[in-house]
Motif scaffolding. Structure first.
Motif, PDB file in Angstrom:
ATOM      1  N   VAL A 332       0.822  -1.211   0.000  1.00 50.50           N
ATOM      2  CA  VAL A 332       0.000   0.000   0.000  1.00 50.50           C
ATOM      3  C   VAL A 332       0.857   1.262   0.000  1.00 50.50           C
ATOM      4  CG1 VAL A 332      -1.976  -1.086   1.128  1.00 50.50           C
ATOM      5  CG2 VAL A 332      -0.283   0.097   2.520  1.00 50.50           C
ATOM      6  N   GLU A 333       2.100   1.152   0.480  1.00 52.15           N
ATOM      7  CA  GLU A 333       3.001   2.299   0.413  1.00 52.15           C
ATOM      8  C   GLU A 333       3.417   2.583  -1.032  1.00 52.15           C
ATOM      9  OE1 GLU A 333       3.930   4.236   2.851  1.00 52.15           O
ATOM     10  OE2 GLU A 333       3.394   3.131   4.662  1.00 52.15           O
ATOM     11  N   SER A 334       3.312   1.555  -1.897  1.00 50.27           N
ATOM     12  CA  SER A 334       3.785   1.694  -3.286  1.00 50.27           C
ATOM     13  C   SER A 334       2.765   1.105  -4.256  1.00 50.27           C
ATOM     14  CB  SER A 334       5.133   0.986  -3.446  1.00 50.27           C
ATOM     15  OG  SER A 334       6.068   1.413  -2.489  1.00 50.27           O
ATOM     16  N   LEU A 335       1.483   1.468  -4.093  1.00 48.71           N
ATOM     17  CA  LEU A 335       0.445   0.882  -4.934  1.00 48.71           C
ATOM     18  C   LEU A 335       0.615   1.209  -6.412  1.00 48.71           C
ATOM     19  CD1 LEU A 335      -2.922   1.127  -2.956  1.00 48.71           C
ATOM     20  CD2 LEU A 335      -1.913  -0.903  -3.972  1.00 48.71           C
ATOM     21  N   GLU A 336       1.330   2.298  -6.718  1.00 43.55           N
ATOM     22  CA  GLU A 336       1.509   2.661  -8.125  1.00 43.55           C
ATOM     23  C   GLU A 336       2.735   1.996  -8.745  1.00 43.55           C
ATOM     24  OE1 GLU A 336       0.559   4.973  -5.778  1.00 43.55           O
ATOM     25  OE2 GLU A 336      -1.483   4.814  -6.544  1.00 43.55           O
ATOM     26  N   ASP A 337       3.503   1.271  -7.952  1.00 44.55           N
ATOM     27  CA  ASP A 337       4.710   0.596  -8.445  1.00 44.55           C
ATOM     28  C   ASP A 337       4.310  -0.582  -9.335  1.00 44.55           C
ATOM     29  OD1 ASP A 337       7.016  -1.110  -8.658  1.00 44.55           O
ATOM     30  OD2 ASP A 337       7.890  -0.035  -6.960  1.00 44.55           O
ATOM     31  N   GLU A 338       4.916  -0.652 -10.514  1.00 45.97           N
ATOM     32  CA  GLU A 338       4.562  -1.669 -11.507  1.00 45.97           C
ATOM     33  C   GLU A 338       4.698  -3.091 -10.965  1.00 45.97           C
ATOM     34  OE1 GLU A 338       3.290  -3.391 -14.952  1.00 45.97           O
ATOM     35  OE2 GLU A 338       3.297  -1.252 -14.516  1.00 45.97           O
ATOM     36  N   LYS A 339       5.764  -3.355 -10.199  1.00 46.91           N
ATOM     37  CA  LYS A 339       5.981  -4.731  -9.732  1.00 46.91           C
ATOM     38  C   LYS A 339       4.899  -5.171  -8.760  1.00 46.91           C
ATOM     39  CE  LYS A 339       9.339  -3.197  -6.253  1.00 46.91           C
ATOM     40  NZ  LYS A 339      10.766  -3.129  -5.902  1.00 46.91           N
ATOM     41  N   TYR A 340       4.390  -4.243  -7.935  1.00 48.98           N
ATOM     42  CA  TYR A 340       3.314  -4.610  -7.011  1.00 48.98           C
ATOM     43  C   TYR A 340       1.968  -4.659  -7.712  1.00 48.98           C
ATOM     44  CZ  TYR A 340       6.842  -3.951  -3.436  1.00 48.98           C
ATOM     45  OH  TYR A 340       7.981  -4.057  -2.679  1.00 48.98           O
ATOM     46  N   ARG A 341       1.796  -3.848  -8.749  1.00 40.22           N
ATOM     47  CA  ARG A 341       0.579  -3.944  -9.557  1.00 40.22           C
ATOM     48  C   ARG A 341       0.455  -5.337 -10.171  1.00 40.22           C
ATOM     49  NH1 ARG A 341       1.247   1.098 -13.462  1.00 40.22           N
ATOM     50  NH2 ARG A 341      -0.231  -0.130 -14.676  1.00 40.22           N
ATOM     51  N   ARG A 342       1.584  -5.868 -10.653  1.00 41.51           N
ATOM     52  CA  ARG A 342       1.567  -7.211 -11.257  1.00 41.51           C
ATOM     53  C   ARG A 342       1.221  -8.275 -10.223  1.00 41.51           C
ATOM     54  NH1 ARG A 342       6.417  -5.586 -13.914  1.00 41.51           N
ATOM     55  NH2 ARG A 342       7.592  -6.878 -12.444  1.00 41.51           N
ATOM     56  N   ILE A 343       1.790  -8.146  -9.027  1.00 43.16           N
ATOM     57  CA  ILE A 343       1.528  -9.125  -7.969  1.00 43.16           C
ATOM     58  C   ILE A 343       0.059  -9.110  -7.565  1.00 43.16           C
ATOM     59  CG2 ILE A 343       1.958  -9.622  -5.528  1.00 43.16           C
ATOM     60  CD1 ILE A 343       4.889  -8.792  -6.023  1.00 43.16           C
ATOM     61  N   ILE A 344      -0.510  -7.902  -7.398  1.00 46.73           N
ATOM     62  CA  ILE A 344      -1.919  -7.789  -7.031  1.00 46.73           C
ATOM     63  C   ILE A 344      -2.806  -8.357  -8.134  1.00 46.73           C
ATOM     64  CG2 ILE A 344      -3.801  -6.133  -6.681  1.00 46.73           C
ATOM     65  CD1 ILE A 344      -1.886  -4.433  -5.047  1.00 46.73           C
ATOM     66  N   ALA A 345      -2.483  -8.037  -9.382  1.00 46.22           N
ATOM     67  CA  ALA A 345      -3.283  -8.544 -10.500  1.00 46.22           C
ATOM     68  C   ALA A 345      -3.256 -10.073 -10.537  1.00 46.22           C
ATOM     69  CB  ALA A 345      -2.766  -7.971 -11.817  1.00 46.22           C
ATOM     70  N   ALA A 346      -2.073 -10.667 -10.298  1.00 48.50           N
ATOM     71  CA  ALA A 346      -1.959 -12.128 -10.297  1.00 48.50           C
ATOM     72  C   ALA A 346      -2.776 -12.735  -9.164  1.00 48.50           C
ATOM     73  CB  ALA A 346      -0.494 -12.543 -10.182  1.00 48.50           C
ATOM     74  N   SER A 347      -2.807 -12.058  -8.005  1.00 42.62           N
ATOM     75  CA  SER A 347      -3.579 -12.570  -6.878  1.00 42.62           C
ATOM     76  C   SER A 347      -5.082 -12.513  -7.152  1.00 42.62           C
ATOM     77  CB  SER A 347      -3.269 -11.771  -5.604  1.00 42.62           C
ATOM     78  OG  SER A 347      -1.971 -12.041  -5.132  1.00 42.62           O
ATOM     79  N   GLN A 348      -5.535 -11.438  -7.834  1.00 45.04           N
ATOM     80  CA  GLN A 348      -6.965 -11.347  -8.151  1.00 45.04           C
ATOM     81  C   GLN A 348      -7.376 -12.513  -9.050  1.00 45.04           C
ATOM     82  OE1 GLN A 348      -8.246  -8.520  -6.457  1.00 45.04           O
ATOM     83  NE2 GLN A 348      -6.071  -8.365  -6.022  1.00 45.04           N
ATOM     84  N   GLU A 349      -6.465 -12.900  -9.961  1.00 42.11           N
ATOM     85  CA  GLU A 349      -6.803 -13.907 -10.961  1.00 42.11           C
ATOM     86  C   GLU A 349      -6.349 -15.302 -10.562  1.00 42.11           C
ATOM     87  OE1 GLU A 349      -5.046 -12.517 -14.563  1.00 42.11           O
ATOM     88  OE2 GLU A 349      -5.848 -10.484 -14.309  1.00 42.11           O
ATOM     89  N   GLY A 350      -5.541 -15.417  -9.483  1.00 40.85           N
ATOM     90  CA  GLY A 350      -5.065 -16.727  -9.039  1.00 40.85           C
ATOM     91  C   GLY A 350      -4.105 -17.374 -10.006  1.00 40.85           C
ATOM     92  N   ARG A 351      -3.305 -16.551 -10.697  1.00 42.47           N
ATOM     93  CA  ARG A 351      -2.375 -17.105 -11.680  1.00 42.47           C
ATOM     94  C   ARG A 351      -1.171 -17.744 -11.004  1.00 42.47           C
ATOM     95  NH1 ARG A 351      -2.840 -12.093 -14.482  1.00 42.47           N
ATOM     96  NH2 ARG A 351      -0.680 -11.617 -13.998  1.00 42.47           N
ATOM     97  N   ARG A 352      -0.578 -18.745 -11.663  1.00 37.63           N
ATOM     98  CA  ARG A 352       0.640 -19.397 -11.214  1.00 37.63           C
ATOM     99  C   ARG A 352       1.690 -19.352 -12.331  1.00 37.63           C
ATOM    100  NH1 ARG A 352      -1.156 -18.620  -7.218  1.00 37.63           N
ATOM    101  NH2 ARG A 352      -2.030 -19.989  -5.616  1.00 37.63           N
ATOM    102  N   LEU A 353       2.928 -19.151 -11.972  1.00 40.73           N
ATOM    103  CA  LEU A 353       3.995 -19.208 -12.958  1.00 40.73           C
ATOM    104  C   LEU A 353       4.245 -20.652 -13.342  1.00 40.73           C
ATOM    105  CD1 LEU A 353       6.694 -16.733 -11.584  1.00 40.73           C
ATOM    106  CD2 LEU A 353       4.988 -16.325 -13.344  1.00 40.73           C
ATOM    107  N   LYS A 354       4.661 -20.849 -14.586  1.00 45.77           N
ATOM    108  CA  LYS A 354       4.994 -22.208 -15.049  1.00 45.77           C
ATOM    109  C   LYS A 354       6.474 -22.229 -15.413  1.00 45.77           C
ATOM    110  CE  LYS A 354       0.420 -23.352 -16.812  1.00 45.77           C
ATOM    111  NZ  LYS A 354       0.126 -24.223 -15.680  1.00 45.77           N
ATOM    112  N   TYR A 355       7.189 -23.204 -14.864  1.00 40.16           N
ATOM    113  CA  TYR A 355       8.610 -23.371 -15.141  1.00 40.16           C
ATOM    114  C   TYR A 355       8.805 -24.713 -15.857  1.00 40.16           C
ATOM    115  CZ  TYR A 355      10.635 -19.515 -12.520  1.00 40.16           C
ATOM    116  OH  TYR A 355      11.020 -18.262 -12.080  1.00 40.16           O
TER     117      TYR A 355
END
Length: 357
Positions: A332-355
């Protein structure tokens, strides 16, 4: 979502990071740090549904209320069991925060939730926050928030393993490049350890004890691995046979036997997650170790037990109880930061990385 009005609002509103835990709720206020850390308890009048107390005051009433009032925990196994009560609890906590700060726009809220919840449960957490007074509400998976709060390099191409043991759930996750690669959410954690102590006291000593007594025993001398100096604790409750008060002294050896079931489940889940982790990330974890967070990380000897079982270094995070809320606070201190935007978006959608393995 991330436009100029939001940026301007963010300069004046006191955005909140919330660890909505089964046992405790913690609130981080943007620019101020953690301002609330209270038990997730609510005392309610059964007839009028009026909230009599929230947090520590409500927990103090547990087991001691008249028939017309009940003190309950509205979250079970890390998810919302009573939507209306959780909404009222959040409303009270948000109200407390705003009486401590300057008047401004309603806050944006980032809420930590277990990674294994359903879409319905995610939506319930968001809606409870909005109905409680949030302007916008986002959810983030607890293992990710705990890893951020513990200072792990979650956005680097490095494998990090976090084991977050709360009151209702144990979250085991391997994280790399800002995403969760492997995840196991186990609904066995602190509450089940307390229940195991309650059942042991009844089975072995004909002694009826309450949740608070079991929790005190767990904190004082519960352990997952033999201690250098074994401890003792006196359980006080009611004798099943006579109905009279009774006290029994237990050793940490007996308590270790009592809680072996839930502790073994947690250990096996960690080992299963490691078995599923891609080799390159396992190599990183072998070098950097496994990080323990949450209140369960304070169980005596758990780090040594996991180290013995996994043959890897195991560390307890600094102030493990606050890892999740510190992680949501950083976001919340850095809600406009791109890296945290990506993390929040992934959490909303429940995405998982594939290796590739």
């Amino acid at each position: 979502m991330w436009n100029l009005p939001n940026l301007l609002f963010g300069l004046f509103s006191r955005d909140l990071g919330i660890d909505l835990g089964t046992a405790n709720t913690l609130v981080h206020v943007r620019g101020k740090g953690i301002v609330i850390s209270e038990p997730s308890y609510v005392a309610i009048d059964k007839k009028t549904k009026e909230v009599k107390a929230v947090g520590a005051d409500a927990k103090a009433m547990a087991g001691k209320t008249p028939a017309s009032i009940i003190a309950i925990r509205p979250l079970r196994d890390g998810v919302i069991a009573d939507f209306d009560v959780v909404e009222q609890m959040l409303h009270e906590f948000i109200r407390k925060v705003h009486t401590q700060t300057v008047v401004g726009p309603r806050p944006r809220v980032v809420v930590g939730i277990p990674s294994g919840v359903t879409e319905v449960e995610k939506r319930a957490a968001r809606e409870a926050s909005l109905n409680a007074g949030a302007r916008e509400a986002y959810v983030v998976e607890e293992p990710m928030a705990a890893a951020i709060g513990a200072g792990l390099p979650v956005n680097e191409p490095i494998g990090s393993m976090i084991v977050d043991i709360g009151g209702g759930t144990t979250e085991v996750a391997v994280i790399s490049l800002g995403g969760i690669v492997i995840n196991h959410s186990l609904r066995t954690a602190g509450d089940e350890i307390d229940e195991a102590i309650i059942q042991y006291a009844r089975r072995e000593h004909n002694l009826v004890i309450g949740e608070r007594t079991a929790e005190s025993a767990k904190i004082a001398c519960g352990s997952a691995y033999p201690l250098d100096l074994e401890l003792r604790f006196t359980l006080r409750g009611r004798d099943v046979l006579t109905g009279l008060p009774k006290a029994v002294e237990l050793s940490s050896v007996e308590l270790r036997e009592a809680i072996a079931g839930p502790v073994n489940s947690i250990v096996e889940t960690v080992k299963l997650a490691l078995e599923e982790t891609p080799p390159e990330l396992v190599a990183d974890i072998m070098e950097r170790g496994i990080t323990l967070a949450g209140g369960g990380a304070l169980l005596l000897g758990l780090d040594r037990r996991l180290q013995m079982e996994t043959k890897m270094p195991v560390y307890v995070a600094d102030d493990p109880l606050t890892c999740v809320v510190r992680g949501t606070g950083i976001m919340v201190e850095s809600l406009e930061d791109e890296k945290y935007r990506r993390i929040i978006a992934a959490s909303q959608e429940g995405r998982r990385l594939k290796y590739s393995r």
